[in-house]
Enzyme design. Structure first.
Site, PDB file in Angstrom:
ATOM      1  N   ASP A  24       0.789  -1.249   0.000  1.00  0.00           N
ATOM      2  CA  ASP A  24       0.000   0.000   0.000  1.00  0.00           C
ATOM      3  C   ASP A  24       0.819   1.296   0.000  1.00  0.00           C
ATOM      4  O   ASP A  24       0.439   2.273   0.677  1.00  0.00           O
ATOM      5  CB  ASP A  24      -0.959   0.025   1.200  1.00  0.00           C
ATOM      6  N   LYS A 129      -6.733  -4.827  -3.111  1.00  0.00           N
ATOM      7  CA  LYS A 129      -7.377  -5.493  -1.962  1.00  0.00           C
ATOM      8  C   LYS A 129      -8.419  -4.578  -1.326  1.00  0.00           C
ATOM      9  O   LYS A 129      -8.164  -3.390  -1.132  1.00  0.00           O
ATOM     10  CB  LYS A 129      -6.306  -5.920  -0.937  1.00  0.00           C
ATOM     11  N   CYS A 162      -1.988  -2.507   7.745  1.00  0.00           N
ATOM     12  CA  CYS A 162      -1.980  -3.442   6.612  1.00  0.00           C
ATOM     13  C   CYS A 162      -0.760  -4.358   6.584  1.00  0.00           C
ATOM     14  O   CYS A 162      -0.852  -5.501   6.128  1.00  0.00           O
ATOM     15  CB  CYS A 162      -2.139  -2.669   5.315  1.00  0.00           C
TER      16      CYS A 162
HETATM   17  C1  C5J Z   1      -3.008   0.645   5.532  1.00  0.00           C
HETATM   18  C2  C5J Z   1      -4.721   1.896   6.664  1.00  0.00           C
HETATM   19  N1  C5J Z   1      -2.528   0.441   4.334  1.00  0.00           N
HETATM   20  N2  C5J Z   1      -3.907   2.297   7.615  1.00  0.00           N
HETATM   21  N3  C5J Z   1      -4.263   1.156   5.624  1.00  0.00           N
HETATM   22  O1  C5J Z   1      -2.331   0.416   6.511  1.00  0.00           O
HETATM   23  O2  C5J Z   1      -5.901   2.181   6.690  1.00  0.00           O
END
Ligand code: C5J
Length: 221
Positions: A24, A129, A162
């Site tokens: 991400d 995702k 994540c």
């Molecule tokens: C991730 C989030 N990628 N913190 N998403 O950690 O909402």
């Protein structure tokens, strides 16, 4: 086979059976006006992970290690976004709301893209995702199994959300995870530290924790 300095102990990895999974590293989490900032976070804290991610990515590509990227986001009609996830926070700042980089966390919008510094190359799988974990409702596991992968190098953002969710999912599926500490980041430094500590505690209950320098060195050797 190569042995990598890690905690709670070094780990020996067959790089032909390993993958680098970059979680991400999207504009929505790292750039102004994205999901992360709308939640009130200091996005500057995530920038620390960019350089170590770049170094690890370059080393993995040079070594021929499989590279996979993930993105968190939803369909434009939000049909894959649980109501309970969408209906959080101030309505004008929620998932799907318009922002300076397009609709927040929506596939196809500029904010959903991976930051240019870590742009995927053609042929590198990108996993879209809908959840925090990269295994949930995706074909990641199928692609890993079909390639005979047994070890994941994991980096990206955020450490406790994540990255941690994905590592826990992977651990339960039998993958060995090496989390690259300096190539991960959080809006909360104390959660970053705790997220890494939880992975390597109890003899490595969820996996191993290493540094980008050690992983790069091992891949270069
Ligand atoms: C991730 C989030 N990628 N913190 N998403 O950690 O909402």
């Amino acid at each position: 086979m190569t042995t990598i300095a890690a905690e709670p102990q070094p780990i020996t990895v067959d790089l032909a059976r390993a993958a680098l999974v970059i979680i991400d590293m999207q504009r929505d989490f790292l750039e102004p006006g994205g999901f992360g900032e709308t939640l009130g976070n200091d996005i500057g804290l995530l920038k620390a992970a960019v350089g170590p991610c770049q170094a690890t990515l370059a080393a993995a590509r040079d070594a021929g290690v499989l590279v996979m990227h993930t993105r968190e986001g939803h369909r434009p009609d939000l049909s894959d976004a649980p109501k309970a996830k969408v209906e959080r926070g101030e309505p004008s700042l929620r998932i799907g709301a318009p922002g300076p980089m397009g609709r927040i966390l929506i596939r196809g919008e500029p904010g959903h893209d991976i930051i240019p510094e870590l742009a995927p190359l053609a042929g590198e799988p990108v996993i879209d995702k809908p959840g925090k974990g990269a295994f949930y409702q995706t074909d990641l596991e199928l692609m890993l199994r079909n390639r005979g992968i047994d070890t994941l190098f994991v980096c990206g953002v955020t450490t406790e959300v994540c990255v941690n969710t994905t590592v826990r999912e992977a651990n339960d599926r039998g993958y060995r995870c090496v989390v690259i500490a300096d190539a991960c980041a959080s809006y909360f430094p104390e959660f970053h530290a705790a997220g890494l500590a939880m992975i390597k505690a109890q003899g490595g209950i969820f996996g191993w924790v290493s540094q980008s320098s050690a992983v790069v060195e091992a891949m270069a050797a």
